[in-house]
Design a protein around this motif. Structure first.
Motif, PDB file in Angstrom:
ATOM      1  N   MET A   1       8.162 -11.634 -16.249  1.00 44.16           N
ATOM      2  CA  MET A   1       6.938 -11.330 -16.996  1.00 44.16           C
ATOM      3  C   MET A   1       6.280 -10.060 -16.473  1.00 44.16           C
ATOM      4  O   MET A   1       5.864  -9.193 -17.254  1.00 44.16           O
ATOM      5  CB  MET A   1       5.973 -12.509 -16.903  1.00 44.16           C
ATOM      6  N   ILE A   2       6.208  -9.940 -15.151  1.00 43.82           N
ATOM      7  CA  ILE A   2       5.570  -8.772 -14.551  1.00 43.82           C
ATOM      8  C   ILE A   2       6.413  -7.516 -14.764  1.00 43.82           C
ATOM      9  O   ILE A   2       5.890  -6.447 -15.116  1.00 43.82           O
ATOM     10  CB  ILE A   2       5.329  -9.028 -13.045  1.00 43.82           C
ATOM     11  N   LEU A   3       7.713  -7.616 -14.570  1.00 47.14           N
ATOM     12  CA  LEU A   3       8.592  -6.460 -14.788  1.00 47.14           C
ATOM     13  C   LEU A   3       8.534  -5.985 -16.234  1.00 47.14           C
ATOM     14  O   LEU A   3       8.480  -4.777 -16.503  1.00 47.14           O
ATOM     15  CB  LEU A   3      10.033  -6.813 -14.406  1.00 47.14           C
ATOM     16  N   ASN A   4       8.521  -6.931 -17.168  1.00 44.82           N
ATOM     17  CA  ASN A   4       8.495  -6.565 -18.580  1.00 44.82           C
ATOM     18  C   ASN A   4       7.167  -5.955 -19.016  1.00 44.82           C
ATOM     19  O   ASN A   4       7.082  -5.328 -20.068  1.00 44.82           O
ATOM     20  CB  ASN A   4       8.794  -7.790 -19.450  1.00 44.82           C
ATOM     21  N   ASN A   5       6.140  -6.134 -18.200  1.00 43.97           N
ATOM     22  CA  ASN A   5       4.847  -5.513 -18.488  1.00 43.97           C
ATOM     23  C   ASN A   5       4.667  -4.188 -17.760  1.00 43.97           C
ATOM     24  O   ASN A   5       3.571  -3.633 -17.733  1.00 43.97           O
ATOM     25  CB  ASN A   5       3.710  -6.476 -18.132  1.00 43.97           C
ATOM     26  N   GLY A   6       5.760  -3.680 -17.185  1.00 43.72           N
ATOM     27  CA  GLY A   6       5.732  -2.350 -16.583  1.00 43.72           C
ATOM     28  C   GLY A   6       5.192  -2.293 -15.170  1.00 43.72           C
ATOM     29  O   GLY A   6       4.923  -1.201 -14.656  1.00 43.72           O
ATOM     30  N   PHE A   7       5.067  -3.426 -14.500  1.00 44.23           N
ATOM     31  CA  PHE A   7       4.577  -3.435 -13.131  1.00 44.23           C
ATOM     32  C   PHE A   7       5.724  -3.232 -12.142  1.00 44.23           C
ATOM     33  O   PHE A   7       6.873  -3.530 -12.438  1.00 44.23           O
ATOM     34  CB  PHE A   7       3.848  -4.748 -12.825  1.00 44.23           C
ATOM     35  N   GLN A   8       5.372  -2.768 -10.960  1.00 45.02           N
ATOM     36  CA  GLN A   8       6.347  -2.474  -9.924  1.00 45.02           C
ATOM     37  C   GLN A   8       6.513  -3.659  -8.972  1.00 45.02           C
ATOM     38  O   GLN A   8       5.542  -4.110  -8.358  1.00 45.02           O
ATOM     39  CB  GLN A   8       5.915  -1.249  -9.122  1.00 45.02           C
TER      40      GLN A   8
ATOM     41  N   THR B   1       0.825  -1.206   0.000  1.00 45.80           N
ATOM     42  CA  THR B   1       0.000   0.000   0.000  1.00 45.80           C
ATOM     43  C   THR B   1       0.862   1.259   0.000  1.00 45.80           C
ATOM     44  O   THR B   1       0.619   2.197  -0.766  1.00 45.80           O
ATOM     45  CB  THR B   1      -0.926   0.005   1.227  1.00 45.80           C
ATOM     46  N   LYS B   2       1.884   1.281   0.848  1.00 46.91           N
ATOM     47  CA  LYS B   2       2.729   2.465   0.995  1.00 46.91           C
ATOM     48  C   LYS B   2       3.438   2.832  -0.298  1.00 46.91           C
ATOM     49  O   LYS B   2       3.522   4.001  -0.678  1.00 46.91           O
ATOM     50  CB  LYS B   2       3.756   2.231   2.101  1.00 46.91           C
ATOM     51  N   TYR B   3       3.967   1.815  -0.996  1.00 49.32           N
ATOM     52  CA  TYR B   3       4.769   2.071  -2.198  1.00 49.32           C
ATOM     53  C   TYR B   3       3.996   1.798  -3.491  1.00 49.32           C
ATOM     54  O   TYR B   3       4.584   1.848  -4.572  1.00 49.32           O
ATOM     55  CB  TYR B   3       6.044   1.230  -2.163  1.00 49.32           C
ATOM     56  N   ASP B   4       2.698   1.519  -3.376  1.00 46.70           N
ATOM     57  CA  ASP B   4       1.853   1.264  -4.541  1.00 46.70           C
ATOM     58  C   ASP B   4       2.484   0.196  -5.438  1.00 46.70           C
ATOM     59  O   ASP B   4       2.517   0.329  -6.662  1.00 46.70           O
ATOM     60  CB  ASP B   4       1.631   2.557  -5.329  1.00 46.70           C
ATOM     61  N   ALA B   5       2.993  -0.856  -4.808  1.00 48.47           N
ATOM     62  CA  ALA B   5       3.647  -1.933  -5.546  1.00 48.47           C
ATOM     63  C   ALA B   5       2.615  -2.907  -6.094  1.00 48.47           C
ATOM     64  O   ALA B   5       1.531  -3.086  -5.523  1.00 48.47           O
ATOM     65  CB  ALA B   5       4.625  -2.671  -4.637  1.00 48.47           C
ATOM     66  N   ASP B   6       2.956  -3.536  -7.218  1.00 41.92           N
ATOM     67  CA  ASP B   6       2.082  -4.541  -7.813  1.00 41.92           C
ATOM     68  C   ASP B   6       2.401  -5.937  -7.293  1.00 41.92           C
ATOM     69  O   ASP B   6       1.529  -6.805  -7.250  1.00 41.92           O
ATOM     70  CB  ASP B   6       2.211  -4.507  -9.334  1.00 41.92           C
ATOM     71  N   MET B   7       3.655  -6.162  -6.935  1.00 39.05           N
ATOM     72  CA  MET B   7       4.085  -7.416  -6.346  1.00 39.05           C
ATOM     73  C   MET B   7       5.086  -7.116  -5.241  1.00 39.05           C
ATOM     74  O   MET B   7       5.967  -6.270  -5.410  1.00 39.05           O
ATOM     75  CB  MET B   7       4.735  -8.349  -7.387  1.00 39.05           C
TER      76      MET B   7
END
Length: 232
Positions: A183-190, A106-112
């Motif tokens: 896969m997640i990093l290459n799709n622009g997720f944090q 929540t704090k860093y708005d991370a996806d994973m």
């Protein structure tokens, strides 16, 4: 509004560990929902889940860790969970870290958010051979994505609704952790990591044998490179 968090527990032949794993989650102050994915175990894992009244899904065939975890993501997606976290059925992951992982996300708005045993280097650090392999994956992921992931094979990983939706539809089947990170990093997720303490397996046998470890060290780098070529 969706439900808060689903704990996905993939389990294959974990009769010696599954009860203490589920009990630890049930006793945790966060009181998260959970689902055990019994990956067609040949021991008493499924029987224990049934006898204890655990929330569980019995897979009719063995899908491997990737297929079992993907089933958990599909369950999370269908049942409206905002986040999902994998906690392995061997008892190595401590649910005490789940709340801090949620707060960090929540704090860093991370996806994973990945629980890494190598940031503070406390607790069980795995075998020397596996640490060498992990180091190779860390270097390869940094080479192809620019991101430093210290524990790319960690199964303790929390994802938000966007990522769990992707994983419900497309998730690597064999030894999926490093591949799914790329896969997640290459799709622009944090992707972020936080320090955690892991325990050594107390019972049962790891599914990764010497023969499978060799296959792992060949297959995963190739899969990562193929993913990057496909994206490029």
């Amino acid at each position: 509004m969706g439900k808060k968090l689903l704990v996905i527990i993939p389990a294959y032949n974990e009769e010696e560990n599954i009860e203490k794993t589920v009990t630890a989650i049930l006793n945790h102050k966060g009181q998260f929902d959970y689902i055990v994915i019994n990956d067609c175990s040949t021991d008493r894992t499924g029987e224990i889940c049934r006898e204890r009244g655990y929330h569980h899904i019995n897979l009719p065939i063995n899908l491997g860790i990737g297929g079992a975890v993907q089933m958990g993501y599909q369950y999370a997606l269908r049942n409206g969970y905002e986040r999902a976290v994998q906690v392995d059925g061997d008892g190595q992951h401590d649910p005490e870290f789940l709340q801090s992982m949620m707060e960090y996300m929540t704090k860093y708005d991370a996806d994973m958010v990945i629980g890494s045993r190598f940031i503070e280097k406390q607790g069980f650090q795995s075998s020397r051979a596996r640490r060498i392999g992990i180091g190779i994956f860390t270097g390869l992921i940094r080479l192809v994505t620019g991101a430093k992931i210290t524990d790319p094979t960690s199964g303790l990983r929390m994802v938000n609704r966007k990522v769990l939706t992707i994983f419900a539809n497309n998730y690597p089947k064999d030894y999926p952790e490093p591949e799914s990170v790329v896969m997640i990093l290459n799709n622009g997720f944090q992707v972020r990591e936080i320090p955690v303490v892991m325990k050594e397996r107390e019972g049962g046998v790891s599914s990764i044998s010497l023969k499978k470890s060799v296959y792992y060290m060949i297959k995963v780098p190739l899969a990562i490179l193929i993913e990057c070529i496909r994206r490029g």
